[in-house]
Design an enzyme around this catalytic site. Structure first.
Site: not given
Ligand code: G3H
Ligand code: ZN
Length: 284
Positions: A50, A82
């Protein structure tokens, strides 16, 4: 092995009907655990950061660590941004060596999302980089971004078809009831909507917010066209629970290797579990 564009990994998953994990890394231990589990299970891998993780680790460290991690392995690995929030951030990651990017224009109205995504697709495709985009809006918390449940918006199947056609994007993240972070109640996925989207859209679909979603629901979503499943929170919890447990036993612990090592082992086991039920084991 060189990093590969995410499209290579996802197109095969789409043809053969399984999903590959989009696994977030937060530090070196996450990276090692995820790569080791994927190599052991001969699974293709999408490593993702991210913007918050890039800020925490430093982009040059991300690139350096990922290159070291994939040097002596033989599974296909993509490095993916991401939830990229801007054209500039996406370009920075491409210049540094990412093989895939997500441009998340879900906070914008439809036309603006189309415009921004198309601009990213044009630039990224010219250098062989894959693009994921998002339509609809997920609720929950990720890094510093918090989306109230009332603000979350499910993906409209007709809009999805138009969006994919107009932008030329390679993979589409859909909002069908999952949320980022820890769920307050049980997540309820709108499988009917997912099927309608999949009937209209040929490209691989992406499920965000998959941590905490029951295995059977994720499997059902995979059977309806999901080929990338994003997981971050489950691995954060595996790591931290193990460390918490060790500190409970011995509050004098001070050598990070003595708790980060077992934390890394816990992530590795959690990753293996995901690979098994996503169906990507043996597909490397
Ligand atoms: O983009 C990352 C994921 O959507 C993270 O999702 O918080 O359920 O692990 P999560
Ligand atoms: Zn996400």
């Amino acid at each position: 092995m060189e990093l590969v564009p995410m499209k290579e990994i996802l197109d095969r998953a789409n043809e053969e009907g399984y999903a590959v994990g989009g696994f977030n890394i937060n530090n070196m231990e996450f990276l090692q655990a995820i790569v080791e589990a994927s190599q052991e299970y001969n699974s293709p891998l999408i490593l993702q950061t991210s913007e918050g993780a890039i800020k925490y680790i430093g982009i040059d460290y991300v690139i350096g660590m990922v290159q070291a991690a994939v040097k002596n392995i033989d599974i296909p690995v993509a490095l993916h941004l991401d939830h990229g929030g801007s054209f500039e951030k996406v370009m920075e990651c491409i210049r540094k060596g990412y093989s895939s990017v997500m441009i998340d224009g879900s906070k914008y109205p439809f036309e603006e999302n189309v415009k921004l995504t198309s601009k990213v697709v044009e630039a990224a495709h010219s250098v062989g980089v894959t693009v994921e985009a998002e339509l609809g809006k997920l609720g929950g918390n990720e890094d510093d971004v918090s989306v109230d449940e009332r603000e979350a918006k499910f993906t409209n199947p007709e809009e999805a078809e138009e969006f994919v056609e107009r932008t030329g994007v390679d993979a589409l993240a859909v909002a069908i009831g999952t949320a980022h972070g820890v769920y307050k109640g049980d997540p309820e996925l709108d499988f009917k909507r997912l099927k309608l989207i999949n009937d209209r859209v040929d490209i691989p679909l992406v499920l965000h917010g998959a941590s905490g979603v029951p295995e059977k629901d994720v499997k059902h979503a995979v059977s309806l066209g999901i080929n990338k499943v994003n997981v971050n929170t489950d691995f954060q919890q595996a790591f931290t629970s193990k460390i918490r447990e060790l500190f409970k036993k011995d509050s004098e612990l001070y050598d990070p290797r003595k708790y980060c090592g077992p934390g890394r082992d816990a992530i590795r086991e959690a990753v293996k579990g995901k690979i098994e039920f996503l169906g990507s084991k043996g597909k490397g």
